[in-house]
Write an enzyme that holds these catalytic residues in place. Structure first.
Site, short mmCIF file in Angstrom:
data_model
loop_
_atom_site.label_atom_id
_atom_site.label_comp_id
_atom_site.label_asym_id
_atom_site.label_seq_id
_atom_site.Cartn_x
_atom_site.Cartn_y
_atom_site.Cartn_z
N LYS A 85 2.04 0.81 3.14
CA LYS A 85 1.34 -0.28 2.39
C LYS A 85 2.03 0.31 1.00
O LYS A 85 2.14 1.36 0.37
CB LYS A 85 -0.21 0.12 2.02
CG LYS A 85 -0.79 -1.02 0.84
CD LYS A 85 -2.26 -0.72 0.36
CE LYS A 85 -2.40 -1.47 -0.86
NZ LYS A 85 -3.95 -1.25 -1.24
N SER A 87 2.95 -0.75 -2.77
CA SER A 87 2.44 -1.29 -4.01
C SER A 87 3.35 -1.03 -5.13
O SER A 87 3.18 -1.19 -6.51
CB SER A 87 1.05 -0.96 -4.39
OG SER A 87 0.21 -1.32 -3.50
#
Length: 227
Positions: A85, A87
């Site tokens: 993930k 970000s």
């Protein structure tokens, strides 16, 4: 899982598994400036003890540095990581991860950046997990579907609407609160205004939004067609 040491994260991963979790998303060690080899060791130790798949979480806003791309690619090739993930908002590094893991079909690449979902999907992301999707889940579902359908003009327009909505994270007065208090407070205020949650309070020591700041959140929602 954002902990200082590998044993803490391993313990948390076991707890996730006991609660029938499908996987665990793990930050790099966050208490000290770890060397790249220490970061890699951290993920290997966690994955070796975890009953569920481990995904890395690149979140520079929390740990103040990006996850090294070469470490992610190395651990993906070894099968230590099941995915990432990201970000960071760094599209160049994101492209390198997508390209470098293309021959690892079990590896999932997700963007957590609210403002570049359309670009990330165009680069080959498997999906998105943006925080703003808590406020406007339908908008992000619509955006992903438009991108998958190749309707780029409408996808761009939807992404730009969501970018404008994301402006709510800056409603808090920086003279009395940090950016985290402002952003999380805005998200909770928005969910409260939309009738999703009963209480918009944030946890101490975060500073709550003022009534005027909450009103500004409402204006962002109205402009985005959500009120």
């Amino acid at each position: 899982a954002g902990m200082a040491t590998s044993p803490e994260v391993r313990h948390l991963a076991r707890r996730v598994a006991l609660r029938a979790g499908a996987g665990v998303v793990v930050w790099r060690p966050c208490a000290a400036r770890a060397h790249a080899r220490e970061i890699a060791r951290h993920y290997r130790l966690v994955a070796a003890a975890s009953p569920v798949p481990v995904l890395a979480y690149d979140i520079p806003v929390a740990v103040h540095t990006e996850l090294p791309t070469d470490v992610v690619l190395e651990l993906a090739a070894e099968g230590v990581l099941a995915g990432l993930k990201d970000s960071s908002g760094d599209l160049a590094a994101f492209r390198e991860i997508v390209t470098g893991t293309r021959n690892h079909p079990g590896f999932t690449v997700l963007t957590g950046s609210e403002l570049i979902v359309d670009s990330a999907l165009a680069l080959g992301a498997d999906g998105a997990v943006p925080g703003l999707a808590n406020v406007d889940p339908d908008g992000y579902v619509r955006l992903v579907r438009l991108c998958r359908a190749g309707d780029l003009d409408r996808a761009r327009a939807e992404q730009e609407r969501l970018c404008a909505l994301f402006g709510m994270v800056r409603v808090g007065d920086p003279a009395r609160m940090g950016s985290g208090s402002s952003a999380l407070g805005a998200f909770k205020a928005a969910l409260h205004l939309r009738g999703v949650i009963d209480c918009p309070a944030t946890a101490e020591p975060q500073v709550p939004l003022s009534p005027g700041e909450v009103q500004r959140v409402g204006k962002f929602l109205a402009a985005a067609g959500l009120l």
